[in-house]
Design a protein around this motif. Structure first.
Motif, PDB file in Angstrom:
ATOM      1  N   MET A 128      26.625 -27.011 -33.431  1.00 58.45           N
ATOM      2  CA  MET A 128      26.121 -28.038 -34.335  1.00 58.45           C
ATOM      3  C   MET A 128      26.917 -29.335 -34.194  1.00 58.45           C
ATOM      4  N   ALA A 129      28.228 -29.200 -33.949  1.00 55.86           N
ATOM      5  CA  ALA A 129      29.064 -30.392 -33.782  1.00 55.86           C
ATOM      6  C   ALA A 129      28.597 -31.181 -32.555  1.00 55.86           C
ATOM      7  N   ARG A 130      28.184 -30.462 -31.516  1.00 54.99           N
ATOM      8  CA  ARG A 130      27.752 -31.170 -30.300  1.00 54.99           C
ATOM      9  C   ARG A 130      26.385 -31.823 -30.502  1.00 54.99           C
ATOM     10  N   ILE A 131      25.527 -31.124 -31.222  1.00 61.98           N
ATOM     11  CA  ILE A 131      24.218 -31.728 -31.508  1.00 61.98           C
ATOM     12  C   ILE A 131      24.432 -33.001 -32.337  1.00 61.98           C
ATOM     13  N   THR A 132      25.359 -32.921 -33.279  1.00 59.15           N
ATOM     14  CA  THR A 132      25.663 -34.080 -34.110  1.00 59.15           C
ATOM     15  C   THR A 132      26.239 -35.209 -33.253  1.00 59.15           C
ATOM     16  N   TYR A 133      27.099 -34.840 -32.310  1.00 58.45           N
ATOM     17  CA  TYR A 133      27.669 -35.858 -31.414  1.00 58.45           C
ATOM     18  C   TYR A 133      26.551 -36.600 -30.678  1.00 58.45           C
ATOM     19  N   HIS A 134      25.570 -35.831 -30.218  1.00 63.61           N
ATOM     20  CA  HIS A 134      24.419 -36.449 -29.542  1.00 63.61           C
ATOM     21  C   HIS A 134      23.694 -37.410 -30.466  1.00 63.61           C
ATOM     22  N   MET A 135      23.532 -36.986 -31.725  1.00 66.68           N
ATOM     23  CA  MET A 135      22.703 -37.780 -32.629  1.00 66.68           C
ATOM     24  C   MET A 135      23.423 -39.010 -33.155  1.00 66.68           C
ATOM     25  N   THR A 136      24.737 -39.010 -33.038  1.00 62.63           N
ATOM     26  CA  THR A 136      25.502 -40.121 -33.615  1.00 62.63           C
ATOM     27  C   THR A 136      26.121 -41.020 -32.553  1.00 62.63           C
ATOM     28  N   THR A 137      26.009 -40.635 -31.283  1.00 64.35           N
ATOM     29  CA  THR A 137      26.687 -41.390 -30.228  1.00 64.35           C
ATOM     30  C   THR A 137      25.678 -41.836 -29.174  1.00 64.35           C
ATOM     31  N   PRO A 138      25.594 -43.135 -28.922  1.00 65.25           N
ATOM     32  CA  PRO A 138      24.716 -43.565 -27.834  1.00 65.25           C
ATOM     33  C   PRO A 138      25.231 -42.934 -26.532  1.00 65.25           C
ATOM     34  N   ASP A 139      24.317 -42.440 -25.738  1.00 64.92           N
ATOM     35  CA  ASP A 139      24.681 -41.782 -24.481  1.00 64.92           C
ATOM     36  C   ASP A 139      25.490 -40.512 -24.677  1.00 64.92           C
ATOM     37  N   GLY A 140      25.567 -40.039 -25.910  1.00 64.49           N
ATOM     38  CA  GLY A 140      26.341 -38.814 -26.158  1.00 64.49           C
ATOM     39  C   GLY A 140      25.814 -37.653 -25.340  1.00 64.49           C
ATOM     40  N   LEU A 141      24.497 -37.534 -25.283  1.00 67.79           N
ATOM     41  CA  LEU A 141      23.891 -36.429 -24.543  1.00 67.79           C
ATOM     42  C   LEU A 141      24.225 -36.543 -23.059  1.00 67.79           C
ATOM     43  N   GLU A 142      24.059 -37.748 -22.507  1.00 72.00           N
ATOM     44  CA  GLU A 142      24.339 -37.967 -21.094  1.00 72.00           C
ATOM     45  C   GLU A 142      25.817 -37.673 -20.797  1.00 72.00           C
ATOM     46  N   ARG A 143      26.685 -38.069 -21.716  1.00 66.27           N
ATOM     47  CA  ARG A 143      28.109 -37.863 -21.499  1.00 66.27           C
ATOM     48  C   ARG A 143      28.450 -36.367 -21.496  1.00 66.27           C
ATOM     49  N   MET A 144      27.912 -35.646 -22.483  1.00 67.99           N
ATOM     50  CA  MET A 144      28.207 -34.215 -22.551  1.00 67.99           C
ATOM     51  C   MET A 144      27.634 -33.493 -21.342  1.00 67.99           C
ATOM     52  N   SER A 145      26.432 -33.926 -20.932  1.00 71.01           N
ATOM     53  CA  SER A 145      25.813 -33.314 -19.757  1.00 71.01           C
ATOM     54  C   SER A 145      26.646 -33.587 -18.515  1.00 71.01           C
ATOM     55  N   ALA A 146      27.061 -34.827 -18.349  1.00 72.69           N
ATOM     56  CA  ALA A 146      27.854 -35.190 -17.172  1.00 72.69           C
ATOM     57  C   ALA A 146      29.146 -34.389 -17.144  1.00 72.69           C
ATOM     58  N   ASP A 147      29.748 -34.173 -18.310  1.00 71.82           N
ATOM     59  CA  ASP A 147      31.018 -33.443 -18.342  1.00 71.82           C
ATOM     60  C   ASP A 147      30.850 -31.985 -17.935  1.00 71.82           C
ATOM     61  N   ILE A 148      29.816 -31.344 -18.418  1.00 76.35           N
ATOM     62  CA  ILE A 148      29.649 -29.938 -18.037  1.00 76.35           C
ATOM     63  C   ILE A 148      29.257 -29.839 -16.561  1.00 76.35           C
ATOM     64  N   ILE A 149      28.491 -30.802 -16.083  1.00 74.00           N
ATOM     65  CA  ILE A 149      28.125 -30.786 -14.655  1.00 74.00           C
ATOM     66  C   ILE A 149      29.381 -30.968 -13.801  1.00 74.00           C
ATOM     67  N   GLU A 150      30.227 -31.913 -14.210  1.00 75.30           N
ATOM     68  CA  GLU A 150      31.470 -32.103 -13.455  1.00 75.30           C
ATOM     69  C   GLU A 150      32.338 -30.865 -13.538  1.00 75.30           C
ATOM     70  N   GLY A 151      32.320 -30.229 -14.713  1.00 74.45           N
ATOM     71  CA  GLY A 151      33.068 -28.977 -14.872  1.00 74.45           C
ATOM     72  C   GLY A 151      32.574 -27.918 -13.905  1.00 74.45           C
ATOM     73  N   ILE A 152      31.268 -27.805 -13.809  1.00 75.71           N
ATOM     74  CA  ILE A 152      30.687 -26.814 -12.892  1.00 75.71           C
ATOM     75  C   ILE A 152      31.050 -27.161 -11.456  1.00 75.71           C
ATOM     76  N   ASN A 153      31.016 -28.448 -11.124  1.00 77.54           N
ATOM     77  CA  ASN A 153      31.415 -28.848  -9.770  1.00 77.54           C
ATOM     78  C   ASN A 153      32.870 -28.472  -9.495  1.00 77.54           C
ATOM     79  N   ALA A 154      33.727 -28.637 -10.502  1.00 75.83           N
ATOM     80  CA  ALA A 154      35.138 -28.287 -10.330  1.00 75.83           C
ATOM     81  C   ALA A 154      35.278 -26.776 -10.133  1.00 75.83           C
ATOM     82  N   LEU A 155      34.483 -26.041 -10.876  1.00 80.76           N
ATOM     83  CA  LEU A 155      34.509 -24.579 -10.770  1.00 80.76           C
ATOM     84  C   LEU A 155      34.081 -24.146  -9.367  1.00 80.76           C
ATOM     85  N   ILE A 156      33.059 -24.828  -8.857  1.00 79.20           N
ATOM     86  CA  ILE A 156      32.570 -24.526  -7.508  1.00 79.20           C
ATOM     87  C   ILE A 156      33.657 -24.869  -6.484  1.00 79.20           C
ATOM     88  N   ASP A 157      34.272 -26.029  -6.681  1.00 77.07           N
ATOM     89  CA  ASP A 157      35.380 -26.416  -5.801  1.00 77.07           C
ATOM     90  C   ASP A 157      36.452 -25.339  -5.769  1.00 77.07           C
TER      91      ASP A 157
END
Lengths: 681, 681
Positions: free
Chosen positions: B251-280
């Motif tokens: 719920m905190a993350r959904i709220t972050y999305h709803m209260t932060t411009p680009d919040g969704l894009e930022r959270m998405s980019a972070d998990i994608i980068e995380g996955i890339n790091a995991l793959i690395d």
């Protein structure tokens, strides 16, 4: 290029060349052998010479700039060109002065000159069945009893209302859905690709969608912006292929790839950016022109806000794209190296559906680019486009379809069987390898007529409207002979008994003729087309025995190709000859038949089919059945490697002769006298 | 976070918390309630406490750096940890000192503590049928007689040899073909996805391909690198979900999305980068470790070059990915807003096949990411993973599958019908909203045993191995009670007659008991778990009547959910209870049954199934039949909104009572005395 020269390309003929800066567009057209209608003698008073002008190779970087490569707008143009057309770049060709590289589109109604039976580019019939269709649905909002996800909610309704099943959605599309559903109060318009994949969700009910057909030529790129719902062509845009800087023809570009690291990537990126610029331009044309700066106080009335479409990139939801095999491979970054090495295998035949975003083409991010399939290494997707437009595979008549540039592509057959081949016509038909051959430029002979009785020569040169017979010798300023003159030459020489069927001069008949002689230096026979006083280079302009051989080689390659295809099909003659592209618009049907450019055919069945590749490409955009036809063509049109035919050598040698019996060429009856035929035996 | 604290997360339990820097990893494990095996008493001499350590949230930026968040390697570790394992980050938990945020993976063999019947993560049976399969073909080179394109040439052979039809190729793949064919002397190995699309051409004959199963949890992300040909798990990697910085729960993350411009894009980019790091990281583990800097002259012998796989990103040709609905939506940038608003509809249920490149995941550019489907807004793709691993839809027995975090997800049924629901258990079971509740940290009571005769309390705290009965009071240093202690608490209170079935203290029975009293300030009844001298805060640690209510509310929500599902299916009891995730590893089956956490079941049929979501995800990677099962689950497991059940209120109130008859709970027989049962009537 010299600083005082500019590159001008005329469309749709494709004629191009350097011209001195400072001349008018109509003067440039004369220099380059393009006929633009003019009644008033460049007085800017008849309004017949309206053309559309675009900046040249720099267009892509500078689409919205003022047209700085031509002189400013003149008051007299206002009378003939509306503000709207003016906004799209229309000018009077006699008013606009060339100040830099430009591309000039000559609309049908402004074209002059006699062409073979012309076929308007847009009157082919296309059934309406685009790959991208719109569906409107209304759904009930989710409740605790039915908390189904947005996507499945919409899909269920699409199934109920339209029978659409197993739909998927592109990720970029899916992201639009929650917003679109709620903004549209649970009504959305869904763009569905091939009844399979959802490309777009828009709130509410929308009825229009747009697509683009793109024909990537070696020299020019043309785009047709179409309304997918109404099939209307909203706009036509074109530009030079930016790859021209890497080489003018296909082989030069393949060589560039093989000799330059990243050469392929660079050429691909350039054509992609070119296409993006073309799209930008088409889109900009759907918006009202920017308000002009007021020059006078009190000023101009604001323009009426017309019914502009105001499209955005996202509104382009489909692209169909064709090009020859090399252009196809380079654009897609498929290694074109092996196209240049026997046996010339392409990388792929099949049509391809590629996400526009994967190519870097900036339209709707979920949209596909449909790339037409390929027949062979030298018979490309552009030829498939021609076939799809002309549908010889539906015809009971045997059609011969000819598409000639430096290379000639032939297709022959009917609904039972179709063959294709590529024949090396070489550049002679374009004026190269001929003693006084030259590019289409001022002083080049472009039309020839020889009197059968006196064997006196009449001709017309580029840059002068009057024929020789209506001019003083010194007015002609002849320099040489260009492609369109060469197309007349062999036919006239033969028809008037100057050369025999073999192409050899009729020395006996000519022995006392003032125009015939043996050149003392080369010991070669030659025939004078224009005397030194008519020339700007103080020389007699002649055609030599060797020139005639070169022309024969070119026409022989084409004819032999036709002949081998006909033999393979067991045909004695063809019912229709269709000539595609710029070449077709310069061919005089009768003279082509006399010189034996292609096998016998009724004159009225020889057609110029214009940019049939572009028409076919547009057809695949608007009708998916045409995509199936295209794939059928690429799989079922049989490629014949001419050099492998047992009879190739003999056919080729025979084909170099001009036609000389009415048995093989019944339609020549009355065009060449019995006497000539006898004489040439 | 204070500078002298560090965040430590233990895997696979998911236990996490701040610890003072400078303590050993084993000390940190005690603080956070994680049981690591140790025999030597942290003397670095038994080698039982081997763990794998990764840098914490900064791992993604710094994968290949030395493990700077723990103290340097110590000589004693060498005896137990091979150089290869050392290269992968393995350490002795008693030797490594916490110096920054870390993630600690505790291998099965290093885990201590009594768990309910444990199921090894990897012994589920998976048939071999991966989405990406390899096919080797040899073709004849093109000739003039057969100049077919490379692609159709290979496809024809794939059809002849393997019956594969209508294959397409991704554009990025097609680009490899001409080179691969010629480099391989007309032999290529083709990676085919779902018998439909070619993802890769490699020269010659190759037999190995690799894929990754990724479980994106709210707190941690785990990846399993698998050999698609042999099904072997080559490596397991994990990291904190980098989104934790935006909020700990969904719920905190959904709220972050709803209260932060680009919040969704930022959270998405972070998990994608995380996955890339995991793959690395997974890829780096397949390469030999970098040569060490020689510290002494004469130096270390170069390491033996083991049989390293030496994979590159391109070698990862498939990914299967699961996560709860919110993690799923955020990763894919699907608006998660409506997941937080009744009736909580997700954007999509279906599984998705998305090109890795479209997500920014850097593996083979043509590879797909298969995203498991979703059951409902609060029953996500992770739950589908659990179902695919446990296959209740194939079972004749009725299985109850429980997955509890802040939110509980339940699935109940067998091969005839399956229901799922989400129940709001709230955070009480994790220690929140309890008077002396606390996080799993030193001084927290984690186990409780009460003597039924004397009602004297024995307990164990985090940070001390010995129970109260084996210690001096002042050695205990109690501060409160954490989640795992709370799980024991209600069962023990009821079993020993301290509280009745209603949860109310048995005031009559306790009236003279020294531990029972009415708090004069709050006028509430309370029971002392630890006396002030045993506490580090000089207070009696008590459980209050209100605390018991909170625990009852949580367990009641879970039980009522089970009960409503059972009613819908007409069941009186369930055959098996499976508890997934970290929660399962802390549940004492008997105590859970006594407190009525879930309906009656034979003790031996209560199983902890570990990270079943991850197992199911891996199953879909290795067997496409599992993908079909997953889609079946998302469509056929019926979501029940508990609050809509007519009986919900009553069921919930009833469920708050502890079980009290042997009729409903026959398996309690012998666990709770008849006397107690009578007493609690």
């Amino acid at each position: 290029m010299a600083k005082d020269k500019a590159m001008v390309i005329f469309q749709p003929s494709g004629r191009r060349g350097e011209v001195p800066k400072g001349i008018t567009v109509i003067e440039a057209s004369r220099l380059l052998g393009v006929d633009i209608e003019t009644l008033c003698g460049q007085q800017k008073s008849c309004g017949k010479c309206i053309v559309r002008i675009e900046d040249g190779r720099f267009a892509k970087y500078n689409i919205h700039s003022s047209l700085s490569h031509v002189s400013p707008w003149r008051k007299q143009e206002q009378e003939f060109i509306s503000p709207e057309l003016r906004g799209k770049g229309f000018r009077l060709a006699c008013a606009a002065v060339v100040e830099g590289d430009i591309l000039v589109f000559v609309p049908e109604e402004s074209r002059a000159g006699k062409q073979v039976v012309s076929k308007a580019a847009r009157d082919i019939h296309i059934d309406h069945n685009p790959a991208v269709k719109l569906y409107h649905v209304e759904v009930t909002p989710p409740t605790f009893e039915d908390p189904t996800a947005d996507f499945e909610r919409v899909c269920l309704q699409l199934k109920k209302a339209y029978g659409l099943k197993n739909l998927t959605a592109d990720l970029f599309t899916l992201r639009q859905l929650p917003g679109a559903l709620r903004d549209g109060k649970w009504q959305v318009t869904v763009s569905v690709w091939n009844d399979r994949e959802i490309l777009r969700f828009r709130p509410g009910k929308i009825t229009q969608a747009y697509g683009l057909a793109i024909d990537v030529g070696t020299t020019t790129v043309a785009g047709y912006l179409c309304n997918l719902a109404t099939m209307e062509v909203v706009d036509t845009v074109s530009m030079m292929n930016p790859q021209c800087q890497y080489g003018e023809d296909v082989m030069a570009r393949i060589t560039y790839h093989m000799t330059t690291p990243d050469g392929l990537e660079r050429m691909s990126a350039d054509i992609i950016e070119g296409i993006n610029a073309l799209i930008d331009e088409a889109i900009a044309n759907t918006h009202p022109p920017r308000p002009k700066k007021r020059k006078k106080k009190g000023g101009v009335k604001p323009e009426v806000d017309r019914d502009y479409l105001r499209l955005s990139r996202e509104d382009i939801e489909d692209i169909a794209l064709c090009g020859n095999t090399a252009m196809h491979h380079i654009l897609l970054q498929l290694n074109p190296e092996f196209l240049g090495v026997a046996p010339f295998p392409p990388v792929v035949h099949h049509s391809l559906n590629i996400k526009a975003r994967d190519l870097g083409i900036r339209i709707n991010p979920s949209a596909y680019v449909y790339v037409l399939p390929i027949e062979a290494g030298f018979v490309g997707a552009d030829n498939v486009g021609v076939l799809v437009a002309e549908t010889p595979f539906k015809s009971s008549e045997n059609q011969l379809i000819i598409d000639i540039g430096t290379n000639g592509e032939l297709v022959l057959g009917n609904r039972d069987q179709l063959l294709c081949c590529s024949c090396a016509t070489g550049p002679a038909l374009e004026g190269a390898q001929i003693a006084f051959g030259m590019r289409a430029a001022p002083g080049a002979i472009e039309r020839i007529a020889i009197d059968p009785a006196t064997r006196e020569v009449d001709y017309k040169v580029i840059g002068r409207d009057s024929w020789r017979s209506y001019s003083q010798p010194e007015e002609m300023q002849v320099k040489g002979i260009c492609g369109s003159g060469i197309l007349d030459l062999l036919a006239e020489l033969y028809r008037t008994g100057i050369v025999a069927k073999s192409g050899a001069f009729n020395k006996e008949a000519l022995k006392d003729h003032p125009r015939f002689r043996i050149n003392p230096d080369t010991e070669q026979a030659e025939f004078v087309l224009a005397w030194a006083p008519e020339s700007s280079i103080s020389k007699d302009i002649v055609v030599t025995q060797k020139d005639i051989r070169q022309i024969q080689l070119a026409k022989g390659a084409l004819y032999a190709g036709c002949k081998i295809l006909m033999k393979r099909l067991g045909l004695k003659n063809v019912d229709t000859v269709k000539i595609a592209g710029a070449f077709g618009t310069h061919v005089d049907a009768i003279k082509a038949l006399i010189m034996g450019l292609f096998p016998d055919c009724a004159i009225e069945k020889i057609q110029s089919i214009g940019n049939a590749a572009g028409d076919g490409c547009r057809a695949t955009l608007l009708n998916t059945a045409k995509r199936a036809e295209a794939d059928w063509c690429s799989q079922h049109v049989e490629y014949i490697e001419l050099t492998l035919a047992d009879s190739f050598q003999m056919d080729f040698v025979e084909a170099m002769e001009v036609p000389h019996t009415h048995d093989d060429f019944p339609h020549l009856e009355g065009l060449v006298s019995e006497e000539i035929l006898k004489q040439s035996e």
